[in-house]
Design a protein around this motif. Sequence first.
Motif, mmCIF file in Angstrom:
data_model
loop_
_atom_site.group_PDB
_atom_site.id
_atom_site.type_symbol
_atom_site.label_atom_id
_atom_site.label_comp_id
_atom_site.label_asym_id
_atom_site.label_seq_id
_atom_site.Cartn_x
_atom_site.Cartn_y
_atom_site.Cartn_z
ATOM 1 N N LYS A 315 35.984 36.215 -5.247
ATOM 2 C CA LYS A 315 36.627 37.006 -4.207
ATOM 3 C C LYS A 315 36.153 38.448 -4.316
ATOM 4 C CE LYS A 315 41.086 38.539 -2.360
ATOM 5 N NZ LYS A 315 42.563 38.471 -2.463
ATOM 6 N N ASN A 316 35.992 39.112 -3.166
ATOM 7 C CA ASN A 316 35.599 40.524 -3.170
ATOM 8 C C ASN A 316 35.958 41.124 -1.816
ATOM 9 O OD1 ASN A 316 34.516 42.980 -3.894
ATOM 10 N ND2 ASN A 316 32.391 42.381 -3.474
ATOM 11 N N ASP A 317 36.910 42.033 -1.823
ATOM 12 C CA ASP A 317 37.293 42.680 -0.563
ATOM 13 C C ASP A 317 36.461 43.929 -0.282
ATOM 14 O OD1 ASP A 317 38.266 44.606 -2.278
ATOM 15 O OD2 ASP A 317 40.365 44.414 -1.661
ATOM 16 N N ARG A 634 27.124 30.042 -8.836
ATOM 17 C CA ARG A 634 27.840 29.270 -7.837
ATOM 18 C C ARG A 634 28.571 28.154 -8.587
ATOM 19 N NH1 ARG A 634 26.028 33.251 -5.992
ATOM 20 N NH2 ARG A 634 24.928 33.567 -4.012
ATOM 21 N N TYR A 689 30.390 27.061 -4.486
ATOM 22 C CA TYR A 689 30.849 28.312 -3.878
ATOM 23 C C TYR A 689 30.519 29.511 -4.760
ATOM 24 C CZ TYR A 689 34.112 31.818 -2.046
ATOM 25 O OH TYR A 689 34.667 32.961 -1.533
ATOM 26 N N LEU A 691 30.094 34.168 -3.983
ATOM 27 C CA LEU A 691 29.743 35.274 -3.099
ATOM 28 C C LEU A 691 28.612 36.102 -3.694
ATOM 29 C CD1 LEU A 691 33.373 36.474 -2.259
ATOM 30 C CD2 LEU A 691 31.934 34.918 -0.924
ATOM 31 N N SER A 692 28.048 36.973 -2.867
ATOM 32 C CA SER A 692 26.942 37.835 -3.277
ATOM 33 C C SER A 692 27.308 39.283 -2.971
ATOM 34 C CB SER A 692 25.666 37.440 -2.538
ATOM 35 O OG SER A 692 24.625 38.355 -2.816
ATOM 36 N N TYR A 693 26.547 40.207 -3.530
ATOM 37 C CA TYR A 693 26.684 41.619 -3.196
ATOM 38 C C TYR A 693 25.816 42.016 -2.003
ATOM 39 C CZ TYR A 693 29.200 42.597 -7.581
ATOM 40 O OH TYR A 693 30.123 42.641 -8.597
ATOM 41 N N THR A 695 23.814 40.250 1.844
ATOM 42 C CA THR A 695 23.990 39.269 2.914
ATOM 43 C C THR A 695 22.673 38.572 3.197
ATOM 44 O OG1 THR A 695 23.591 41.004 4.558
ATOM 45 C CG2 THR A 695 25.890 40.500 4.002
ATOM 46 N N GLU A 729 20.629 33.557 -3.583
ATOM 47 C CA GLU A 729 21.239 32.636 -2.632
ATOM 48 C C GLU A 729 20.924 31.210 -3.060
ATOM 49 O OE1 GLU A 729 23.579 32.535 -0.779
ATOM 50 O OE2 GLU A 729 23.140 32.548 1.368
ATOM 51 N N ASN A 798 27.607 25.692 0.317
ATOM 52 C CA ASN A 798 28.461 25.037 -0.662
ATOM 53 C C ASN A 798 28.994 23.772 -0.015
ATOM 54 O OD1 ASN A 798 31.183 25.615 0.580
ATOM 55 N ND2 ASN A 798 30.581 27.743 0.167
ATOM 56 N N ASP A 801 30.645 24.726 3.282
ATOM 57 C CA ASP A 801 29.959 25.659 4.190
ATOM 58 C C ASP A 801 28.644 25.038 4.649
ATOM 59 O OD1 ASP A 801 28.883 27.760 5.572
ATOM 60 O OD2 ASP A 801 28.855 29.167 3.887
#
Length: 828
Positions: A315-317, A634, A689, A691-693, A695, A729, A798, A801
Amino acid sequence: MIDDLLDQMTLEEQVALLAGADFWTTVAVERLSIPKIKVTDGPNGARGGGSLVGGVKSACFPAAIGIGASWNPELVREMGVALAEEAKTKSARVLLAPTVNIHRSGLNGRNFECYSEDPMLTSALAAAYIEGVQSQGIAATIKHFVANESEIERQTMSSDLDERTLREIYLPPFEAAVKKAGAWAIMSSYNRLNGVWTSENHWLLTELLREEWGYDGIVMSDWFGSHTTEASVIGGLDLEMPGPTRDRGEKLVTAVREGIVPAETVKAAARRVLLLLERVGAFEDPKMEEEKAIDRPEHRALIRKLGAEGMVLLKNDGILPLDKSALDHIAVLGPNAAEPRVMGGGSAQINAHYKVSPLEGIRTALSGTNRVMHLKACRNNRLTQMIRGEVSVDFYHGRDWSGPVVQRSTAEESQFFWLDMPDASLDPRNFSARITTRFRPEETGNHIFGLTNAGFAKLYVDGELVVDGETGWAKGDNFFGLGNSEVRVEKVLDFGDTYEIRVDYRAMPEGHEGIEIRALRFGVELPTSDAAIAEAVEQAKACDVAILVVGREGEWDTEGLDLPNMRLPGRQEELIEKVAAVNPRTVVVLQTGGPVEMPWLDKVSAVIQAWYPGQEAGNAIADVIFGDAEPGGRLPQTFPQRLSDNSAMTGDPRTYPGENGHVAYTEGLAVGYRHHDADGEKPLFPFGYGLSYTTFAWSVPRASSVDMGADGVAIEIEVTNTGDRAGAELVQLYVKPKASRLLRPVKELKAFAKLHVPAGETATARLSVAVRDLAYFDPQARAWIAEAGEYEIVIAANAEDIRATLPLTLASEWREGVSAPPLPAVVD
């Protein structure tokens, strides 16, 4: 040369090769210049021939689940090369790794030691690991063969499952190790398979492994995991470990002389042992040098890289990565913040060259400034906190601490595991030890003293008996189930005073419960107080960001014990909730060997799953937090919303944890994401699953054909990094059958590509599918079958996704038969 040696060997000499000489070495035959070789644990390092604790120091690599999260076979192959180099520093020729059992329940104590819930991902990483190790002339030993997915009653439990499930889920990593990587050694598991010990299972070790797969290496038992003379040799077990022999030697010689065991069977097993010696170069270089602790800079760098490559950003907001220059005050809180949790427990333990804590790594990243504030706040240890400092040990002949001291040593912490006696004159069944140290409490209060022992022990404080670990001793949940459960007693200690702590330990008497090890652990601690949590909350409130380093440690994630649940132990959930309530900029760093429930997830800004990343733990965690490295991982295992969502948790004890000595794999193929696909239960975080820093933009995938041919189908996808920094990725490829005669999973992973893409650049993921990837195993037909008809190639980030699907047609049915007879049915 091997055949010449065999022809010269007597029956007794051939039999001698089929059991270890001691805990770590094989038997030499000096008459024929046949050398002995040493084996060593384990998956994340090379411990050498010493104790499970202490001993010569070694490089500590990330735990296997973190390696699984890397999805990076090339880097794993590099790790295998480094581990072979580490094994050589311990004069070992055989590395007892990798562990490739499947993540079935999420509660397995050795979940951390295994790669994944998926057989394809596990197979790819295991093959790379083995290829790396064996490229340096060191044998890899893939384990535990097979269906060893729980530590509950593991030395007696029967894993009961059908042949299709066995072949499609649990056997593929071993098959890849044999057919693709050419593994030189396999270790049988402790458990039974459908009622028959794997260490003497003729169907498994001979009909499947050797005759169908063509395996020509050795099969060794897990330590004390063989049970018979005739059945194990005839079944296909070559090497009984450890030594000296219990079931072979004269027993096996007699069995051959009496015609119970064919002489040719013994000769074939001895030949495989000699082949192993030849493969590892023992005949050319038989010397066994003293173990060394060599701390290589290149291994440090690789461990740090591997650690970050396996960390999963859940998670990263937008809070991460943190800007070092924009932070005035950081609170680093939690039980794992100042304590470097670098590995799981059990036989995977090694004495690391050093251990970097997250607190140390963060302070170093910020150039050691005083911007970092720290409080432990609460505990997460299963056993009482060990005493660290100088601990003295005196050994005596006999069990009553009398006579002169035979051997005196010191240790750095209050934990001991004596596989071999520290002095050759000591009888492991008739000795005693007196351990002394001093403890100075940090505050006045009711302290908890804890003691657990394999053997008998009593703990004294200033001469007063406080903990009795002898009276009423019974096997419990420590030291692989061979030690008692920890005995805890409270006692008030005063700040400012120094207390002498003495533990008198003595060996079990001869014949007592057949115990095989000698071990001891003791500690003292203050329970978590409301005031400690309140102080941490106040500190977090005043800081720019709060970093909570929480999770478990190697007393929970350990061999010999399954987890009681998937919650964070102790008062950690309370700590997270209270800190997040006063500081919206709260980052949680999780260190666990598997999934956890997260009722607090919506209240924090970011979550990093860091696993147990080896001796560079703190540096790797700091690299990810501050963006010096990408969170490259992941998930290799589905994180369910709650434990009851796991397919093994049916509420029926026969499915988990087992009943009357049997655990039934009734979920069949529905393991991990296969289960969630089938029942529609949304996981907390799906398989694959992360996330990355940065896109990424994916192109429309291209397939070389819509028709499956003999050469398979190739697929390409361009992946463009549309952000302003480099990133990783993962492109996954699943196969989805449109129809089938037998019930099949909705989709199954068949290929993947891990891409590292610089900012603004494009990389191409190249994937391929072969006709075998479309197949299922039909037990009645005794064949792998890919039915003619329509399939879909599913391209995904994932398991949930899905980015694209491609049609695929197989014009005519494909079959590949198997030679092994059907798996025997379950027997009691």
